[in-house]
Design a protein around this motif. Structure first.
Motif, mmCIF file in Angstrom:
data_model
loop_
_atom_site.group_PDB
_atom_site.id
_atom_site.type_symbol
_atom_site.label_atom_id
_atom_site.label_comp_id
_atom_site.label_asym_id
_atom_site.label_seq_id
_atom_site.Cartn_x
_atom_site.Cartn_y
_atom_site.Cartn_z
ATOM 1 N N ILE A 204 0.861 -1.190 0.000
ATOM 2 C CA ILE A 204 0.000 0.000 0.000
ATOM 3 C C ILE A 204 0.897 1.240 0.000
ATOM 4 N N ALA A 205 0.837 1.982 -1.094
ATOM 5 C CA ALA A 205 1.657 3.199 -1.243
ATOM 6 C C ALA A 205 0.773 4.310 -1.797
ATOM 7 N N LEU A 206 -0.290 4.594 -1.064
ATOM 8 C CA LEU A 206 -1.298 5.547 -1.542
ATOM 9 C C LEU A 206 -1.109 6.940 -0.962
ATOM 10 N N GLY A 207 0.047 7.207 -0.373
ATOM 11 C CA GLY A 207 0.285 8.542 0.170
ATOM 12 C C GLY A 207 -0.831 8.953 1.107
ATOM 13 N N ALA A 208 -1.349 10.169 0.910
ATOM 14 C CA ALA A 208 -2.373 10.717 1.807
ATOM 15 C C ALA A 208 -3.676 9.930 1.760
ATOM 16 N N TRP A 209 -3.860 9.083 0.745
ATOM 17 C CA TRP A 209 -5.110 8.315 0.584
ATOM 18 C C TRP A 209 -5.005 6.910 1.206
ATOM 19 N N SER A 210 -3.890 6.578 1.830
ATOM 20 C CA SER A 210 -3.617 5.176 2.178
ATOM 21 C C SER A 210 -4.671 4.537 3.069
ATOM 22 N N SER A 211 -5.119 5.255 4.098
ATOM 23 C CA SER A 211 -6.036 4.569 5.019
ATOM 24 C C SER A 211 -7.486 4.660 4.554
ATOM 25 N N ALA A 212 -7.725 5.318 3.410
ATOM 26 C CA ALA A 212 -9.104 5.361 2.878
ATOM 27 C C ALA A 212 -9.457 4.041 2.195
ATOM 28 N N LEU A 213 -8.453 3.224 1.914
ATOM 29 C CA LEU A 213 -8.692 1.962 1.212
ATOM 30 C C LEU A 213 -9.386 0.952 2.148
ATOM 31 N N LEU A 214 -10.330 0.185 1.611
ATOM 32 C CA LEU A 214 -10.971 -0.881 2.398
ATOM 33 C C LEU A 214 -10.036 -2.083 2.419
ATOM 34 N N VAL A 215 -9.589 -2.469 3.595
ATOM 35 C CA VAL A 215 -8.684 -3.621 3.691
ATOM 36 C C VAL A 215 -9.294 -4.612 4.670
#
Ligand code: FAD
Ligand code: GLY
Length: 355
Positions: A204-215
Motif C-alpha cells: 500500500i503506497a497511496l500517500g495521503a489516501w492510504s487509510s481510505a482503502l478498504l482492507v
C-alpha cells in the motif's frame, strides 16, 4: 500467482518499490487511480534535506539520514536504466537567522543534530554577503550551513522511474483505482471496479489516501491524512540560488532549468485542491524577505500538493508479510524513496518465496 506482487499507488514511493522489487525478480503490477506520479510526488520541492528538516532523533530521522546516503547511487542507477537525465544538486543548504533568538535556535538544533550525525557549521554575516550576495543583509545575525543537504527534481525522477520500471517488466495500470484489498493466509486480493486479482503480496503506497482503502483480513490500517502545501515558482537567471536557502518556515531552491521554487504552506484542509492566491502572496512576501529583488517580480507558477501525514512513518509488513505498508512520509517522501524501496524489498525477499 507466479511471484506477482501488486503495488497500490504509483507515486514516487510506489514506483521506487516497484522498480526495486522488479530488479529482485518479482513480477510487479502498479495500480493508480490516475496517471502515476501526479500527486504529492509531482508537487514536491525535492529537498534532500536532513539538515533543514530534522529537528530531533526519531525512526524517520534515522531513515532520512540513511536514505540521503543512498540517494546519489539511486539516481545514478535510475539515469542509467531509464536514459533520463535527472537534475540532482548536492551544494548544501543555509538556514538564516535575523535575530539572536533565531541564531540561538539554530545553535540548539545543530547541537541536537550533531548527536545523530547531521553535520553543520556556523556562517557569519560577512560570509553570507560574499557567497550569497542576493540575500537580505539588513538585520542578518548569522546562519548555519548544512553541507549534506541537496535537491532533486521529483518530476524528472518520476519520469525516469516510469521508464526504468517498464523496462524491468513492471505493468502500470493507470486510471485504475483500487477499491479494496483482502489479505489471506496464502495470497492477497486486489479489487478494482471491474476486477478481482490474486497476488502473493500487496504494497500500500497511496500517500495521503492510504487509510481510505478498504482492507480486510488484517486489523484496520493506521490513519493517513493530507497536509496541503502551496508552492510558488519564479523564472530566474541561473545561479540565483545555488544552495537551498531557508528562513523560518520558508525555503528557496532553484532547478537546473532556472525555476526558483519557494515553499511552503502547511494546511490541514482535507483534499481541497483550491489554489489560493492569498496563500501564494504570503509565500511571495516571505521570499522577498530573503531575496529582496523578488519584490519586483511576480511568480510565474503556483501549485499545491497533499503531503501524506500520519502519526508515524509506516514502512514494512502489517500483521502479515502479504500486506506491506509504505506511507506516512509526510515532508520527506522524495528523500525517503530509496530507503523505503530497499526496506520493503528486503522484507518481501526475506518472508516470501516466488511461487
Ligand atoms: P503520492 O505521490 O501522493 O502518490 C500516491 C498515489 O496514489 C497517487 O498517484 C494517487 O493517484 C494514487 N491513489 C490514490 N488513491 C488511489 C486508489 N484508490 N487506487 C489507486 N491509486 C490511488 N518531500 C521531500 O523529500 N522533499 C521535499 O522538498 C518535499 N517537499 C514537499 C512540498 C510539498 C508542498 C508537498 C505537498 C510535499 C513535499 N514533499 C517533499 C513530500 C513528498 O512529496 C511526499 O512525501 C511523497 O511524494 C509521497 O509520495 P507517495 O508516493 O507516498 O504519495
Ligand atoms: N519538505 C518540504 C515540505 O514539505 O514543504
Amino acid at each position: 500467482m507466479n511471484g506477482r506482487i501488486a503495488i497500490v499507488g504509483g507515486g514516487i514511493i510506489g514506483l521506487s518499490v516497484a522498480w526495486r522489487l522488479a530488479q529482485s525478480g518479482w513480477q510487479i503490477e502498479v495500480f493508480d487511480k490516475a496517471q502515476v506520479g501526479q500527486e504529492a510526488s509531482w508537487a514536491a520541492a525535492g529537498m534532500l534535506a536532513p539538515g533543514g528538516e530534522v529537528d530531533a532523533d526519531s525512526p524517520m530521522a534515522q531513515l532520512a539520514i540513511e536514505s540521503r546516503q543512498l540517494f546519489r547511487a539511486f539516481v545514478d542507477s535510475l539515469e542509467a536504466e531509464s536514459g533520463v537525465s535527472i537534475d540532482m544538486q548536492e551544494a548544501g543548504a543555509i538556514e538564516l537567522a535575523y535575530s539572536d533568538d533565531e541564531l540561538n535556535k539554530l545553535q540548539h538544533k545543530a547541537m541536537v543534530q550533531s548527536g545523530i550525525g547531521i553535520r553543520s557549521r556556523p556562517l557569519a554575516p560577512k560570509q553570507i554577503e560574499t557567497f550569497w550576495p542576493r540575500v537580505r543583509r539588513d538585520g542578518l545575525a548569522g546562519a548555519r550551513f548544512y553541507p549534506g543537504d541537496g535537491v532533486v527534481s521529483p518530476r524528472e525522477m518520476v519520469t525516469a522511474m516510469k521508464i526504468a520500471a517498464k523496462a524491468r517488466g513492471v505493468e502500470l495500470h493507470e486510471g485504475r483505482a483500487v477499491t479494496a484489498v483482502h489479505v489471506g493466509d496464502a495470497y492477497s486480493d486486489v479489487m478494482t471496479y471491474d476486477s478481482d486479482r490474486r497476488f502473493q503480496a500487496v504494497v500500500i503506497a497511496l500517500g495521503a489516501w492510504s487509510s481510505a482503502l478498504l482492507v480486510s483480513g488484517v486489523p484496520a490500517l493506521p490513519e493517513a491524512y493530507p497536509v496541503k502545501g502551496h508552492l510558488i515558482g519564479y523564472r530566474q537567471p541561473d545561479q540565483t540560488c545555488s544552495t537551498i536557502i531557508r528562513h523560518g518556515h520558508t525555503y528557496l531552491l532553484q532547478r537546473a532549468n532556472g525555476l526558483l521554487v519557494v515553499g511552503a504552506s502547511v494546511e490541514h484542509a482535507g483534499f481541497d485542491r483550491t489554489v489560493n492566491p492569498e496563500t501564494a502572496e504570503v509565500l511571495a512576501r516571505e521570499a522577498a524577505q530573503v531575496f529582496p529583488h523578488l519584490a519586483e517580480t511576480t511568480p510565474s507558477q503556483v501549485w499545491i500538493g497533499f503531503r501524506p501525514g500520519s502519526e508515524q512513518l509506516r514502512v514494512g509488513p502489517w500483521h502479515s508479510p502479504r500486506l506491506q505498508l509504505a506511507y506516512g512520509h509526510y515532508r520527506n517522501g522524495i528523500l525517503l524513496a530509496p530507503v523505503t524501496a530497499d526496506r520493503i524489498t528486503a522484507s518481501i525477499n526475506a518472508n516470501l518465496r516466488k511461487q
